[in-house]
Design an enzyme around this catalytic site. Structure first.
Site, mmCIF file in Angstrom:
data_model
loop_
_atom_site.group_PDB
_atom_site.id
_atom_site.type_symbol
_atom_site.label_atom_id
_atom_site.label_comp_id
_atom_site.label_asym_id
_atom_site.label_seq_id
_atom_site.Cartn_x
_atom_site.Cartn_y
_atom_site.Cartn_z
ATOM 1 N N SER A 186 0.810 -1.214 0.000
ATOM 2 C CA SER A 186 0.000 0.000 0.000
ATOM 3 C C SER A 186 0.845 1.267 0.000
ATOM 4 C CB SER A 186 -0.943 0.008 1.213
ATOM 5 O OG SER A 186 -0.206 0.045 2.415
ATOM 6 N N LYS A 208 -6.104 4.987 8.020
ATOM 7 C CA LYS A 208 -4.922 5.726 7.562
ATOM 8 C C LYS A 208 -5.200 7.225 7.505
ATOM 9 C CE LYS A 208 -3.049 1.867 4.878
ATOM 10 N NZ LYS A 208 -2.784 1.326 3.535
#
Length: 783
Positions: free
Chosen positions: A634, A677
């Site tokens: 990611s 996040k």
């Protein structure tokens, strides 16, 4: 769209929602009677989900016939192999009571009849007759002896024939003084009489045997007359059950044949009546093994929480008696397979796999369609104690295993017999589509949970927040989590806060407090990491711009709570052999997926730049201040931005954090944990002060997954924070640098002033440097 005030206005919903696939599988499993169509349920790990499955099975159980009762009885031919008898449902307790009553009656009746005057008179007559026979035989022999001047004497050593005169015994001295002719005559007479005496003595055991046989026949006849009415009375009640009739006939025969063990002691020729103990009649009592309650009109649904082999297939208990372990058919105890026979047995897959021998025993039972009680001590050879071998009981049930997907797929890989016995798979969905209809169903399910748990009703705004939480839990704005246990726990905590404040209805504020407290309780590690960043121990910039430096985002999970953490990623470049070095991989801190993401960067560079010259780059990428493993791809887009920045020597924004993976063509791909996040970076920016320029760059395909906290949404609404979706590296690069990425023109070059033009020029410069060093090496070689 929630048209109610509180959940008390809603109709209850007890059915499974969003589980059409699993419900169809359950219907198939319960409807097909063939062998092997047992059910393996995947994903229903929560208690409420299992309860829903159990409720479905109980509904199905009402359509199945009630199973037989089972009893174990003594095997009179071989007591080590007790006999199992099936009775119609509910009739076993009555039969047990009949046998108890029979035993109680015989306990009184048998001693009484053998103590009666009539019986004693018959025994006395038999004894008198045989005594008379013996007496007459000896009287005849005595008369013959007297006629021959001999007398028959009984001594401690037996019988003896001696000379006599006038009815008196002649002493040896006197007998020796008699004339020889007379002595020879007497001795001859004694010899003749001794032969007759010997024949008579040999006849005595035969007479004794005949006497005992006559008494035995008398005893059998007497006991038969006592037992028959009692047995016949029981037979009359169970004349429709051949197996029971056969057993009762065996009881009749055994009672008649072995009546002496109950009433006689010592020499059975002399009846001595003693008290009959209960244990003497235990052989005729019944072990009520499994029975169905009279009030239960459906098949059993049994859940076994501790599936040891004994709890599963039954056990044989022992008792210590005079230093020896002993057992009998009354100590045979049923297992879960016996109790669930004819219905459904529910077991957790991990529980049965973790118990020694249980999984194999279950498969043996399903394959043979019988339940054989197995002694664990004998299986592993720890005991040589003599035990029983009860007759197996036919098995007819459906087994339902609950397990997670990992357990199922691993078991199916290593045990091919799994699909032989569990042909139907019920795979529970973890989420359902979020539509007005499904939200209404979820609201009803919430109301049902509140009623079932005895909690206060929830107002409509609170229901809306619970639905939002369900969407956030699954990480998708268009779906809702189907974790009923998570919702139940949330409602229970919110109910606590509502009750503590004296409210009669749970409000949205109570739900919000419960959600906030969940996070707070598990936030110690998150707060410590954020504190390190805010105190500049862990270096993360949220303002300015830098070359070859970017903020990447990762997700950590502690005790089931996930939170985002920003991490600085840096890149340095120089001329080299065309290698992008992943420092994390070199020091074995990077996992294979992360390493794959870094290698993709090389593919992107090779396909985009300096197509006519060798790739002459040496680049190093690293997660700064990372002291544990790094896994996942990611951060690959963030690493690519840092690499392109370092190559083009163009600064990139430090107030924007980046997440997303990238492929070799530069497309930004979706990642997981996008909400955590964003919120992790937002918390750092908020603590330092929101500037209005701070943002997070996410893949455009992750927009559907956005379910952000209300404070993040509010900050975005006010323009204090932003979330930018991008589909390609080109879009993200323009946003991060303020310069266009660039697109190769008809002449094969990138336009001036673009990031890619600078990157390509730098790569060509690296190639020139490497070429010049190559020529210098050749010149040095010629010299």
């Amino acid at each position: 769209m929630l048209d109610f005030k509180t959940t008390s206005d809603l109709e209850p919903l007890e059915d499974l929602i969003g589980q059409r696939r699993a419900s169809d599988a359950i219907d198939v499993a319960v409807s097909i009677p063939n062998v092997g169509f047992n059910l393996f349920v995947l994903g229903a790990s929560g208690r409420l989900a299992r309860d829903a499955v159990t409720a479905t099975l109980k509904t199905s159980a009402t359509k199945r016939p009630r199973p037989h009762d089972w009893i174990y009885v003594n095997n009179f031919a071989d007591p080590s192999k007790p006999v199992a008898i099936a009775l119609p449902p509910g009739r076993a307790p009555a039969f047990r009571d009949c046998m108890e009553e029979l035993v109680d009656d015989l306990t009184v009746a048998l001693p009484a009849v053998f103590q009666s005057e009539e019986y004693q008179a018959q025994v006395g007559a038999i004894n008198d007759r045989f005594q008379k026979i013996q007496g007459e035989a000896f009287s005849d022999l005595q008369k013959q002896a007297v006629d021959k001047s001999v007398v028959l004497l009984r001594t401690p050593m037996g019988f003896a024939l001696v000379p006599s005169k006038d009815g008196k015994v002649v002493p040896p001295d006197e007998f020796n003084s008699l004339p020889e002719k007379e002595r020879v005559k007497v001795q001859k007479a004694i010899g003749d009489l001794e032969g007759e005496l010997e024949r008579l003595v040999r006849q005595i055991p035969r007479w004794e045997k005949e006497r005992r046989e006559e008494i035995r026949k008398l005893n059998s006849k007497t006991s038969q007359a006592t037992v028959d009415p009692e047995i016949n009375e029981v037979i009359a009640e169970y004349d429709d059950l051949p197996s029971v009739i056969e057993y009762l006939e065996d009881v009749r025969a055994d009672l008649v044949d072995n009546v002496a063990i109950f009433i006689l002691r010592g020499d059975d020729s002399v009846p001595v009546i003693e008290d009959v103990t209960e244990s003497a009649f235990d052989r005729y009592r019944v072990n009520l093994f499994v029975t169905q309650a009279e009030t239960d009109e459906s098949a059993p649904v049994v859940e076994e929480f501790h599936p040891t082999i004994s709890n599963l297939t039954g056990r044989i208990e022992h008792i210590a008696s005079q230093g020896v372990l002993a057992t009998n058919f009354h100590l045979i105890k049923p297992g879960a397979l016996h109790r669930a026979n004819g219905g459904y047995l529910l077991i957790d897959a991990r529980d049965i796999l973790s118990e020694a021998f249980s999984w194999s025993a279950l498969k043996r039972a399903l394959r043979s369609r019988t339940i054989q009680i197995e002694d664990l001590n004998r299986l592993i050879g720890l005991s040589s104690t003599t035990s029983l071998e009860p007759a197996p009981i036919p098995l007819d049930l459906k087994v339902v295993l609950f397990g997670d997907r990992f357990t199922y797929y691993l078991l199916s890989l290593y045990d091919p017999e799994l699909k032989e016995h569990f042909k139907v798979l019920a795979d529970f969905e973890e989420a359902m589509e979020r539509t007005p209809k499904s939200e209404a169903l979820m609201a009803r399910a919430i109301g049902s949970t509140l009623r079932r748990e005895g909690l206060l009703p929830l107002d409509r705004d609170g229901v809306g927040l619970v639905i939002e939480h369900a969407a956030r839990t699954i990480g998708h704005s268009g779906k809702m989590s189907l974790s009923a246990d998570d919702v139940r726990d949330l409602l229970a905590e919110a109910n606590h806060y509502a009750a503590a404040s004296g409210r009669k209805v749970i409000s949205k504020s109570n739900i919000k407090k419960a959600l906030d407290q969940r996070i707070e309780r598990a936030a110690r590690v998150r707060d410590l990491l954020q504190e390190q960043i805010l105190q500049n121990i862990a270096l993360v910039d949220t303002t300015g711009d830098q070359v070859g430096q970017i903020n990447g985002l990762s997700v950590l999970e502690v005790a089931g709570t996930a939170f985002g953490r920003p991490t600085r990623i840096t890149c340095r470049v120089r001329s080299g052999a065309g290698k992008v070095v992943d420092i994390e991989r070199e020091v074995e801190l990077g996992g294979p997926i992360h390493s794959k993401g870094v290698l993709i960067l090389s593919g992107f560079l090779a396909g985009r730049f300096a197509l006519d010259v060798p790739m002459s780059l040496h680049a190093s990428l690293v997660f700064e201040q990372s002291y544990s493993g790094v896994e996942g791809d990611s951060a690959s887009s963030a690493e690519l931005y840092a690499l392109l920045s370092a190559l083009a020597e163009v600064p990139i924004r430090q107030d924007v954090a980046v997440t997303g993976s990238v492929n070799q063509h530069g497309a930004v791909q979706a990642i997981g944990g996008v909400n955590e996040k964003i919120e992790g970076y937002f918390d750092i920016c908020k603590a330092r002060g929101l500037t209005g320029s701070q943002a997070v760059l996410i893949p455009a395909s992750n927009v559907q997954h956005l379910m952000l906290r209300s404070d993040v949404v509010e900050a975005c609404r006010k323009g204090k924070f932003a979330v930018y979706p991008v589909a390609t590296i080109d879009e993200g690069l323009a946003l991060m640098t303020g310069l266009p990425a660039g697109e190769r023109g008809a002449d094969g070059t990138y336009p001036e002033g673009t990031v890619y033009r600078r990157v390509e020029e730098r790569l060509k410069a690296f190639a020139d440097i490497r070429r010049s060093f190559g020529k210098q090496g050749e010149a040095g070689g010629e010299g």
